[in-house]
Design a protein around this motif. Structure first.
Motif, PDB file in Angstrom:
ATOM      1  N   UNK A  32       0.819  -1.216   0.000  1.00 30.49           N
ATOM      2  CA  UNK A  32       0.000   0.000   0.000  1.00 30.49           C
ATOM      3  C   UNK A  32       0.847   1.258   0.000  1.00 30.49           C
ATOM      4  N   UNK A  33       1.940   1.241   0.756  1.00 32.95           N
ATOM      5  CA  UNK A  33       2.834   2.399   0.798  1.00 32.95           C
ATOM      6  C   UNK A  33       3.506   2.632  -0.552  1.00 32.95           C
ATOM      7  N   UNK A  34       3.952   1.553  -1.187  1.00 30.89           N
ATOM      8  CA  UNK A  34       4.594   1.681  -2.504  1.00 30.89           C
ATOM      9  C   UNK A  34       3.603   2.213  -3.534  1.00 30.89           C
ATOM     10  N   UNK A  35       2.380   1.692  -3.525  1.00 30.12           N
ATOM     11  CA  UNK A  35       1.353   2.165  -4.462  1.00 30.12           C
ATOM     12  C   UNK A  35       1.003   3.619  -4.175  1.00 30.12           C
ATOM     13  N   UNK A  54      -2.273  -5.092  -3.130  1.00 27.36           N
ATOM     14  CA  UNK A  54      -2.386  -5.488  -1.716  1.00 27.36           C
ATOM     15  C   UNK A  54      -2.846  -6.929  -1.596  1.00 27.36           C
ATOM     16  N   UNK A  55      -3.818  -7.309  -2.395  1.00 25.49           N
ATOM     17  CA  UNK A  55      -4.314  -8.691  -2.363  1.00 25.49           C
ATOM     18  C   UNK A  55      -3.199  -9.654  -2.764  1.00 25.49           C
ATOM     19  N   UNK A  56      -2.456  -9.302  -3.797  1.00 27.44           N
ATOM     20  CA  UNK A  56      -1.351 -10.159  -4.229  1.00 27.44           C
ATOM     21  C   UNK A  56      -0.260 -10.245  -3.165  1.00 27.44           C
ATOM     22  N   UNK A  57       0.013  -9.139  -2.487  1.00 28.69           N
ATOM     23  CA  UNK A  57       1.031  -9.150  -1.427  1.00 28.69           C
ATOM     24  C   UNK A  57       0.594 -10.042  -0.268  1.00 28.69           C
ATOM     25  N   UNK A  58      -0.673  -9.983   0.090  1.00 31.80           N
ATOM     26  CA  UNK A  58      -1.174 -10.835   1.181  1.00 31.80           C
ATOM     27  C   UNK A  58      -1.146 -12.306   0.763  1.00 31.80           C
ATOM     28  N   UNK A  59      -1.535 -12.613  -0.465  1.00 33.03           N
ATOM     29  CA  UNK A  59      -1.471 -13.995  -0.948  1.00 33.03           C
ATOM     30  C   UNK A  59      -0.028 -14.493  -0.998  1.00 33.03           C
ATOM     31  N   UNK A  60       0.897 -13.627  -1.402  1.00 31.82           N
ATOM     32  CA  UNK A  60       2.315 -13.978  -1.402  1.00 31.82           C
ATOM     33  C   UNK A  60       2.798 -14.272   0.020  1.00 31.82           C
TER      34      UNK A  60
END
Length: 89
Positions: A32-35, A54-60
């Motif tokens: 979120x900070x990067x975006x 964010x969804x992809x980061x959480x899944x990762x």
């Protein structure tokens, strides 16, 4: 079972939840900070742009830290079930 024991069990449960949720929340916050920095730099003010990263980061985070999170939860449950006789007596 006295009040101190109940407070200790609750404290351990809350610390376990914080420990398990930290990797997902941390990577989601970093994405979120990067975006947000990207949006401020390019002056793109689209609100829905941050959801997919964010969804992809959480899944990762779940894929990478999933086995560790499961082990932490299993260890907590085993400790809780093992000490049931101590809690009753």
């Amino acid at each position: 079972m006295n009040q101190l024991l109940i407070i200790e069990i609750g404290r351990n449960a809350l610390l376990t939840v914080i420990k398990v949720a930290a990797p997902m929340l941390g990577l989601g916050m970093a994405a979120g900070l990067i975006i947000s920095i990207f949006q401020a730099t390019t002056q793109i003010q689209e609100q829905t742009l941050a959801f997919i990263p964010k969804i992809l980061a959480v899944l990762f985070a779940i894929m990478i830290f999933g086995p560790w999170m499961l082990n932490v939860l299993i260890d907590f449950i085993i400790e809780l079930f093992t000490n049931i006789p101590n809690y009753i007596g």
